[in-house]
Enzyme design. Sequence first.
Site, PDB file in Angstrom:
ATOM      1  CG  ASP A 183      38.916  55.197  -8.170  1.00 50.51           C
ATOM      2  OD1 ASP A 183      38.411  55.236  -7.031  1.00 50.51           O
ATOM      3  OD2 ASP A 183      38.794  54.224  -8.933  1.00 50.51           O
ATOM      4  CG  HIS A 216      43.218  63.207  17.004  1.00 49.93           C
ATOM      5  ND1 HIS A 216      43.203  63.323  15.629  1.00 49.93           N
ATOM      6  CD2 HIS A 216      41.991  62.751  17.354  1.00 49.93           C
ATOM      7  CE1 HIS A 216      42.017  62.945  15.174  1.00 49.93           C
ATOM      8  NE2 HIS A 216      41.269  62.593  16.195  1.00 49.93           N
ATOM      9  CE  LYS A 229      41.950  56.345   9.204  1.00 48.48           C
ATOM     10  NZ  LYS A 229      42.010  57.605   9.973  1.00 48.48           N
ATOM     11  CD  GLU A 252      41.802  61.150  11.034  1.00 54.44           C
ATOM     12  OE1 GLU A 252      42.710  60.765  11.784  1.00 54.44           O
ATOM     13  OE2 GLU A 252      41.271  60.419  10.172  1.00 54.44           O
TER      14      GLU A 252
END
Length: 405
Positions: A262, A360, A246, A70
């Site tokens: 993990d 972004h 998030k 991202e």
Amino acid sequence: MSVAERRNLVGELANLTENELGALATGGLTPELANRLVENVIGIHGLPIGIAANFMVNGRDYLIPMAIEEPSVVAAASHIAKLVRDTGGFTASTDAPMMIGQVQVLVRDVESAREKILAAHDEILALANAKSTLVEFGGGVRDFEVRVFHESRVGAMVVVHLFVDVRDAMGANSVNTSCEAIAPLLEQLTGGHVVLRILSNLADRRLARASCRVSKNDLGDELVTRIVEAQTLAEIDPYRAATHNKGIMNGIDAVVVATANDWRGVEAGAHAYAARDGQYRALSQWDCAANGDLIGSIELPIPSGIIGGTVNAHPSAKIALKILGVKTAPEFAGVLASVGLAQNLGALRALAGEGIQRGHMELHARQIAIAAGATGEQIERIAEQMTREKDVRITRAKELLEIRD
């Protein structure tokens, strides 16, 4: 800097060997080694590894390797880390690396079963540690508790929680081994039957915390106020909290992936912890200090290790940990919490200010140009023009590519 120049600079700072520099350039993982790590291998999937700079945690400087697809994540984390650095850096603390193992026992009389299990306390601990590889490193099962469920759709049950000090490992295999070791004894003691014997990813005895301060002079009074207002929505509304968290995990996951830990386990624990009081909420907190500065903090479980499993088997993971330079799993968790807090503020700063899309989309435009078929210098030219036009679409990129051609 070019990619090679950046890589060489990081190599100098982290004392990487020529072989390690070469592995960074190629991804490090061969098809032969990949075939040893998982089943039915047909190839290797690559992710960009970027370095987030400017991080100071507990007075120590860190280069942060981040594996992520991202755009803007590495840049945002680096920018916020610089602002925090100006006020002394991040302060982090962690609990002991204690994981929880669960053994589920279906029984007729839960109270009798609980008493019998507690009466065999020392025998259970000895058996749980008998086959544990953690003991020789100073870890192992420290204690246990018995949780009682009087009713369920499959009957009554008790659940034994082993508390396992996993030292510098994530610890899943060792925890599971100890759970399986005590299962026959629990059946013998209770007359019940064991079903599950496995760790819990809600590692709420392995919490990591980080805090920081950003000067109001770097943000402005209005932006500080707007960030606190945006934070408040994540405290009361799970729809916003999911996206808020998030953003935190954008930072944490990228480092966890780079080090072959993990990330699914870290994600599961974080989100479960966010809902621990019955409503899903923000994992971080942002407030205005008395002098007008912005102050932030975060707390979440981070079950990640620096030894064991894929961490030691994946060449790129070993290099990432060498670049990071952490010496213990608790230190690693403190750095991860700091990265998550930085990434969270990076997103909030953009959202409360000019909006998330401006910065972004400038970075995303390059991906769109590549998807449209641009190569080499075409990528930057087309991305820059789409950004100027505020029209970042693959159809526009193809139009510009045809015009260039």
